[in-house]
Design an enzyme around this catalytic site. Structure first.
Site, short mmCIF file in Angstrom:
data_model
loop_
_atom_site.label_atom_id
_atom_site.label_comp_id
_atom_site.label_asym_id
_atom_site.label_seq_id
_atom_site.Cartn_x
_atom_site.Cartn_y
_atom_site.Cartn_z
CB SER A 130 -34.77 -72.88 32.13
OG SER A 130 -33.47 -71.69 32.15
CE1 TYR A 154 -27.29 -72.11 34.61
CE2 TYR A 154 -29.46 -71.52 33.34
CZ TYR A 154 -28.40 -72.92 33.36
OH TYR A 154 -28.47 -73.95 33.21
CB THR A 180 -28.02 -73.71 37.68
OG1 THR A 180 -29.63 -74.23 37.88
CG2 THR A 180 -26.92 -74.45 36.66
CE LYS A 261 -30.51 -79.52 37.09
NZ LYS A 261 -29.15 -78.45 36.10
CG HIS A 285 -26.09 -78.52 32.88
ND1 HIS A 285 -26.00 -78.08 34.40
CD2 HIS A 285 -26.65 -78.19 31.81
CE1 HIS A 285 -27.16 -76.21 33.31
NE2 HIS A 285 -27.37 -76.94 32.17
C1 FNR Z 1 -30.67 -77.95 30.59
N1 FNR Z 1 -30.24 -78.31 31.57
C2 FNR Z 1 -30.33 -76.66 32.23
N2 FNR Z 1 -30.12 -77.09 33.88
C3 FNR Z 1 -30.37 -75.69 34.43
O1 FNR Z 1 -30.49 -75.44 35.79
N3 FNR Z 1 -30.79 -73.88 33.47
C4 FNR Z 1 -30.72 -73.95 32.76
O2 FNR Z 1 -31.31 -73.54 31.67
C5 FNR Z 1 -30.71 -76.05 31.97
N4 FNR Z 1 -30.78 -75.81 30.23
C6 FNR Z 1 -30.52 -76.84 29.77
C7 FNR Z 1 -31.12 -76.55 28.21
C8 FNR Z 1 -31.04 -78.05 27.32
C9 FNR Z 1 -31.53 -77.86 25.80
C10 FNR Z 1 -30.95 -79.50 28.34
C11 FNR Z 1 -30.92 -81.05 27.76
C12 FNR Z 1 -30.29 -79.39 29.55
C13 FNR Z 1 -30.51 -79.03 32.14
C14 FNR Z 1 -31.17 -79.90 33.13
O3 FNR Z 1 -31.88 -79.06 33.71
C15 FNR Z 1 -31.33 -81.41 33.60
O4 FNR Z 1 -29.78 -81.40 34.08
C16 FNR Z 1 -30.28 -82.87 32.45
O5 FNR Z 1 -31.15 -82.06 31.23
C17 FNR Z 1 -30.11 -83.84 32.54
O6 FNR Z 1 -29.34 -84.92 31.75
P1 FNR Z 1 -30.24 -85.49 31.04
O7 FNR Z 1 -31.02 -86.34 31.54
O8 FNR Z 1 -32.09 -84.28 30.11
O9 FNR Z 1 -29.70 -86.04 29.88
#
Ligand code: FNR
Length: 388
Positions: A130, A154, A180, A261, A285
Site C-alpha cells: 500500500s 493512492y 486504487t 483497482k 474494498h
Molecule cells: C484495505 N484495502 C486497501 N486497498 C487499497 O487499495 N489500499 C489500501 O491502502 C488499503 N487499505 C486497507 C486497509 C484495511 C485495514 C483493509 C481491511 C483493507 C482494501 C484491500 O486491498 C481489499 O480490497 C480488501 O481488504 C478486501 O476485502 P476483505 O476480503 O479483506 O474483506
C-alpha cells in the site's frame, strides 16, 4: 512443481502424531477472534470495520455461499498445477496479498509491512504494498526476496508527487502499479467515527510521503521536526477524484503494467481497457468504502466478460481456499487475500501470515484434487452451480 500446497496438512498431521498441535488457528473464524482479541482497539476497529452498517462487507463473504462446486470423479487429479503467468510474473499460485494500509500497525513490533514482505519471500505469494506504510517502499521491496511485489498507488492531487512515488517504485523493483480508484476519500465508517480515529491523520503509515523528496520539498519544516504539519500536508494532498481524462496521464507515468483497482461495472472495465490499462482489479474494498453495494463476487463475471482477455484480479470477501477456487472458476486470473492475512500477522507475525497463506493454498489444492479440477484451465463457470 515442488511439494503440492496440500502437503501442509501432512506436516500438521505428522506433528500431531508427536503430540504437537498447530500454533495458529485452522479456521478463519477462530483466527479472526484471536486477532481481534490481541489488536489494540483503534487498529482492531480500523481493520475489522467497514462502511455504514457493514452490509456490503458481510454480503461479500455471504456471496461465496451462493455458489457450489460440482465434484467430478474418475479424473485422477493426483497432481495439480496452480501456477500462473500474469503481468510477466511467474506465480506459484493465483493468489496475492491485497494492499492493506496500516498493515504496519497490525504487527506487534509496528513493522507489519516488512513482516508481510517476508511472508511473501517465504511463500512466493506476491504482496501488493500500500501507499500507506510504516516503512518506506524501498525497505519493503528489499524484504520480498524472489517474490514479486506490486505497488498500490493512492494518486495524490499533486502530479509531481504521484510521478515521484511511481518513479521510486520502478527503481525499487516493483513489478506493477495498482491504482486504487475507490478510496480517494474515506467512506463513512461508524466504528472509526466512534473513536474519531483516522490513523493517517494521526501521522501513522505515512513513510512513503515523509521519505519522498517532492513531498518534503513542500514542507516548511521537515517531518521529523514537525510531524503534525506533515500529516496535515498529507491530508491536503491525499484525495484525487480522478476522472477518465486522467487515465492517459496515469498511463504515461509508468512503463510498468498498470492495473486499476475498484472496478465493478462492465462499462468502466471497457473504458479502462480502451484507455490502455494492462489489468483490472475487481473489488469493492472489502465493503470499507460504500455500504449498500453489490457483493464484489457478483460483479466478477461481468468484469471478466468486459475485460475481454485482460487479466482480472479480484478481492473482497475471500476467506478460504474454497472461496479462491470459486473466484477462479468465475474468471479471476488471481485472487487477493485481505483481512485474513492482517489477522495472521496480528496473531503470529510473519509466521502467522505464512500460516494463513499456506492454509488457503492447501485447501484450494486439496479441493481441486477431491473435486477433480487439476488445473486452473479446468476451473470454469461450468464447474459451479448457483445455490438458491
Ligand atoms: C484495505 N484495502 C486497501 N486497498 C487499497 O487499495 N489500499 C489500501 O491502502 C488499503 N487499505 C486497507 C486497509 C484495511 C485495514 C483493509 C481491511 C483493507 C482494501 C484491500 O486491498 C481489499 O480490497 C480488501 O481488504 C478486501 O476485502 P476483505 O476480503 O479483506 O474483506
Amino acid at each position: 512443481m515442488g511439494q503440492p500446497f496440500g502437503s501442509y496438512q501432512n506436516e500438521i498431521y505428522f506433528d500431531g502424531l508427536r503430540g504437537v498441535r498447530p500454533r495458529f488457528p485452522m479456521s478463519h473464524g477462530e483466527l479472526e477472534a484471536r486477532a481481534l482479541a490481541v489488536l489494540p482497539e483503534s487498529v482492531r476497529d480500523y481493520v475489522a470495520g467497514g462502511a455504514g452498517d457493514e452490509r456490503t462487507q458481510r454480503a461479500n463473504v455471504a456471496a461465496f455461499e451462493r455458489w457450489g462446486l460440482y465434484p467430478r470423479m474418475f479424473v485422477g487429479a493426483a497432481r495439480r498445477d496452480l501456477s500462473v503467468d500474469v503481468f510477466g510474473m511467474a506465480l506459484p499460485a493465483p493468489l496475492f496479498m491485497a494492499p492493506i494500509g496500516v498493515i504496519g500497525l497490525c504487527a506487534q513490533d509496528g513493522h507489519g509491512d516488512l513482516a508481510t514482505a517476508r511472508a511473501a519471500a517465504r511463500t512466493g505469494v506476491p504482496m501488493v504494498a500500500s501507499t500507506f506504510s510504516v516503512d518506506p517502499m524501498e525497505a519493503v521491496a528489499a524484504e520480498t526476496g524472489p517474490a514479486p511485489v506490486l505497488f498500490q498507488l493512492y494518486t495524490p492531487t499533486d502530479r509531481d508527487l504521484a510521478g515521484s512515488l511511481v518513479e521510486r517504485a520502478e527503481k525499487a523493483g516493483f513489478k506493477a502499479i495498482v491504482v486504487t480508484l475507490d478510496a480517494w476519500l474515506t467512506g463513512w465508517r461508524p466504528r472509526d467515527l466512534r473513536t474519531g480515529n483516522l490513523p493517517q491523520l494521526r501521522g501513522h503509515c505515512l513513510a512513503n510521503y515523509t521519505s519522498d523528496p517532492v513531498f518534503r520539498a513542500g514542507l516548511e519544516r521537515t517531518p521529523e521536526e514537525d510531524p503534525q504539519a506533515a500529516a496535515l500536508r498529507w491530508s491536503e494532498l491525499f484525495g484525487n477524484p480522478l476522472t477518465w481524462d486522467d487515465l492517459s496521464w496515469l498511463r504515461s507515468i509508468t512503463t510498468l503494467p498498470l492495473i486499476v483497482k475498484g472496478l465493478c461495472h462492465p462499462e468502466d472495465v471497457r473504458r479502462a481497457r480502451d484507455g490502455g490499462v494492462d489489468g483490472v482489479y475487481c473489488s469493492n474494498h472489502g465493503g470499507r468504502q460504500a455500504d449498500g453495494g453489490l457483493p464484489a463476487l457478483d460483479a466478477l463475471p461481468g468484469v471478466v466478460e468486459a475485460a475481454d482477455g485482460l487479466p482480472v484480479l479480484f478481492d473482497s470477501g475471500v476467506r478460504t481456499g474454497a472461496d479462491v477456487v470459486k473466484a477462479l472458476a468465475l474468471g479471476a486470473t488471481a485472487v487477493g487475500i485481505g483481512r485474513p492475512y492482517a489477522y495472521g500477522l496480528a496473531v503470529g507475525g510473519t509466521d502467522g501470515i505464512v500460516h494463513v497463506l499456506r492454509s488457503v493454498l492447501a485447501e484450494a489444492d486439496l479441493l481441486m484434487a477431491v473435486d477433480g479440477y487439476p488445473t486452473l484451465a479446468d476451473l470454469t463457470p461450468e464447474a459451479l452451480r448457483r445455490i438458491g
